[in-house]
Design a protein around this motif. Sequence first.
Motif, short mmCIF file in Angstrom:
data_model
loop_
_atom_site.label_atom_id
_atom_site.label_comp_id
_atom_site.label_asym_id
_atom_site.label_seq_id
_atom_site.Cartn_x
_atom_site.Cartn_y
_atom_site.Cartn_z
N ASP A 282 0.82 -1.21 0.00
CA ASP A 282 0.00 0.00 0.00
C ASP A 282 0.85 1.26 0.00
O ASP A 282 0.72 2.12 -0.88
N ILE A 283 1.75 1.37 0.96
CA ILE A 283 2.48 2.63 1.10
C ILE A 283 3.67 2.74 0.15
O ILE A 283 4.04 3.84 -0.27
N GLU A 284 4.28 1.62 -0.23
CA GLU A 284 5.43 1.66 -1.12
C GLU A 284 5.03 1.71 -2.59
O GLU A 284 5.61 2.46 -3.38
N LEU A 285 4.03 0.91 -2.96
CA LEU A 285 3.73 0.72 -4.38
C LEU A 285 2.32 1.12 -4.78
O LEU A 285 2.02 1.21 -5.97
N GLY A 286 1.45 1.36 -3.80
CA GLY A 286 0.07 1.70 -4.12
C GLY A 286 -0.69 0.56 -4.78
O GLY A 286 -1.54 0.77 -5.62
N ILE A 287 -0.37 -0.67 -4.38
CA ILE A 287 -0.98 -1.86 -4.97
C ILE A 287 -1.82 -2.58 -3.92
O ILE A 287 -1.41 -2.72 -2.77
N ASP A 288 -2.99 -3.05 -4.33
CA ASP A 288 -3.82 -3.91 -3.51
C ASP A 288 -3.79 -5.30 -4.14
O ASP A 288 -4.25 -5.49 -5.27
N GLN A 289 -3.20 -6.26 -3.44
CA GLN A 289 -3.02 -7.60 -4.02
C GLN A 289 -4.35 -8.29 -4.33
O GLN A 289 -4.39 -9.24 -5.11
N HIS A 290 -5.43 -7.81 -3.73
CA HIS A 290 -6.75 -8.39 -3.99
C HIS A 290 -7.54 -7.59 -5.04
O HIS A 290 -8.70 -7.90 -5.29
N ASP A 291 -6.91 -6.59 -5.63
CA ASP A 291 -7.62 -5.73 -6.59
C ASP A 291 -6.71 -5.42 -7.78
O ASP A 291 -6.56 -4.28 -8.18
N LEU A 292 -6.11 -6.46 -8.35
CA LEU A 292 -5.26 -6.28 -9.51
C LEU A 292 -6.12 -6.05 -10.76
O LEU A 292 -7.26 -6.51 -10.84
N VAL A 293 -5.57 -5.32 -11.70
CA VAL A 293 -6.31 -5.04 -12.93
C VAL A 293 -6.58 -6.35 -13.67
O VAL A 293 -5.78 -7.29 -13.62
N ASN A 294 -7.72 -6.42 -14.35
CA ASN A 294 -8.14 -7.62 -15.05
C ASN A 294 -8.14 -7.37 -16.55
O ASN A 294 -8.94 -6.57 -17.05
N PRO A 295 -7.26 -8.04 -17.34
CA PRO A 295 -7.19 -7.77 -18.78
C PRO A 295 -8.45 -8.19 -19.53
O PRO A 295 -8.81 -7.57 -20.53
N TRP A 296 -9.13 -9.24 -19.03
CA TRP A 296 -10.36 -9.67 -19.70
C TRP A 296 -11.46 -8.63 -19.56
O TRP A 296 -12.21 -8.37 -20.51
N HIS A 297 -11.57 -8.04 -18.39
CA HIS A 297 -12.57 -6.99 -18.19
C HIS A 297 -12.31 -5.82 -19.13
O HIS A 297 -13.23 -5.29 -19.76
N ALA A 298 -11.04 -5.42 -19.21
CA ALA A 298 -10.70 -4.28 -20.07
C ALA A 298 -10.94 -4.60 -21.54
O ALA A 298 -11.47 -3.77 -22.29
N ALA A 299 -10.58 -5.81 -21.97
CA ALA A 299 -10.74 -6.19 -23.37
C ALA A 299 -12.21 -6.26 -23.76
O ALA A 299 -12.62 -5.73 -24.80
N ILE A 300 -13.02 -6.92 -22.94
CA ILE A 300 -14.44 -7.06 -23.25
C ILE A 300 -15.14 -5.71 -23.22
O ILE A 300 -15.95 -5.39 -24.10
N SER A 301 -14.83 -4.91 -22.20
CA SER A 301 -15.43 -3.59 -22.10
C SER A 301 -15.08 -2.74 -23.30
O SER A 301 -15.93 -2.04 -23.87
N SER A 302 -13.81 -2.79 -23.72
CA SER A 302 -13.36 -1.99 -24.85
C SER A 302 -14.05 -2.42 -26.14
O SER A 302 -14.48 -1.58 -26.94
N ALA A 303 -14.16 -3.73 -26.36
CA ALA A 303 -14.78 -4.24 -27.58
C ALA A 303 -16.26 -3.87 -27.65
O ALA A 303 -16.77 -3.44 -28.69
N ILE A 304 -16.96 -4.03 -26.53
CA ILE A 304 -18.39 -3.73 -26.50
C ILE A 304 -18.62 -2.23 -26.70
O ILE A 304 -19.48 -1.82 -27.48
N SER A 305 -17.85 -1.43 -26.00
CA SER A 305 -18.05 0.02 -26.10
C SER A 305 -17.66 0.53 -27.49
O SER A 305 -18.30 1.45 -28.02
N PHE A 306 -16.63 -0.05 -28.10
CA PHE A 306 -16.26 0.33 -29.46
C PHE A 306 -17.41 0.02 -30.42
O PHE A 306 -17.76 0.84 -31.28
N THR A 307 -18.00 -1.15 -30.25
CA THR A 307 -19.12 -1.55 -31.10
C THR A 307 -20.30 -0.60 -30.94
O THR A 307 -20.92 -0.17 -31.94
N ILE A 308 -20.63 -0.27 -29.70
CA ILE A 308 -21.74 0.65 -29.45
C ILE A 308 -21.45 2.02 -30.06
O ILE A 308 -22.30 2.64 -30.71
N GLY A 309 -20.22 2.50 -29.87
CA GLY A 309 -19.85 3.79 -30.44
C GLY A 309 -19.87 3.76 -31.95
O GLY A 309 -20.31 4.72 -32.59
N ALA A 310 -19.43 2.66 -32.55
CA ALA A 310 -19.37 2.56 -34.01
C ALA A 310 -20.76 2.47 -34.64
O ALA A 310 -20.94 2.87 -35.79
N LEU A 311 -21.73 1.91 -33.91
CA LEU A 311 -23.08 1.78 -34.47
C LEU A 311 -23.72 3.14 -34.74
O LEU A 311 -24.52 3.28 -35.67
#
Length: 237
Positions: free
Chosen positions: A136-165
């Motif tokens: 927390d104090i050295e790196l600002g990381i929460d070991q139980h809250d790491l970024v999820n690449p699948w969430h980012a990928a799916i969110s990006s693909a869906i939102s791109f599709t909605i925006g493109a429509l």
Amino acid sequence: MSATHPAEPHGAGLGQKLNWLRAGVLGANDGIVSVASLVVGVAGASTDSAPLLIAGIAGLVGGAISMALGEYVSVSSQRDSERALIAKEREELRTMPEQELNELTELYRQRGLSESTARQVATELTEHDALAAHLDIELGIDQHDLVNPWHAAISSAISFTIGALLPLLAILLPPPELRVPVTFVAVLLALAFTGVISAKVGGASPVRATVRLVVGGALALLVTWAIGTLLGTTGVV
């Protein structure tokens, strides 16, 4: 009275939520601009609906896949880096606990605590969860809250599709003589909306973010429309 406001973001999951929102807003914005520029360019060269539909769908599918892959690779690299830092910190705690306690004490002293208070806080946090305290104090990381690449990928693909429509429908539904003006208006309004949303997510100025997106989108549309018109007039397409 509660010490915190209900709207304040606390607790696990915040990092992933912000990552999901960021990918979603960027994906929608890219979908709007890239597909709008593509179909407006084609509309400048041809009034036929078939080329517009083909170009729009190709841009939508290709862009959504590209955005998803890009987000997945980027966020995966970030998560790998976080995991490596966690492993390194865990090993340091195992092999030199006293030095790590002194380091934690010094970090809290630098935050404004007295030497004795900093030592007490560091000791109590170490006894409770040494790894979490250092991350927390050295790196600002929460070991139980790491970024999820699948969430980012799916969110990006869906939102791109909605925006493109939006530009795809705006260019196909109106009569030929109104296609480009309607698409310009629809796209610029959508960009203004995403500018406000992105500013709220990032804590930036809504006016600045909105103007930046609207001006950039308008320039992209004008350039591609002019190129399409020039190519259509000269008979290249």
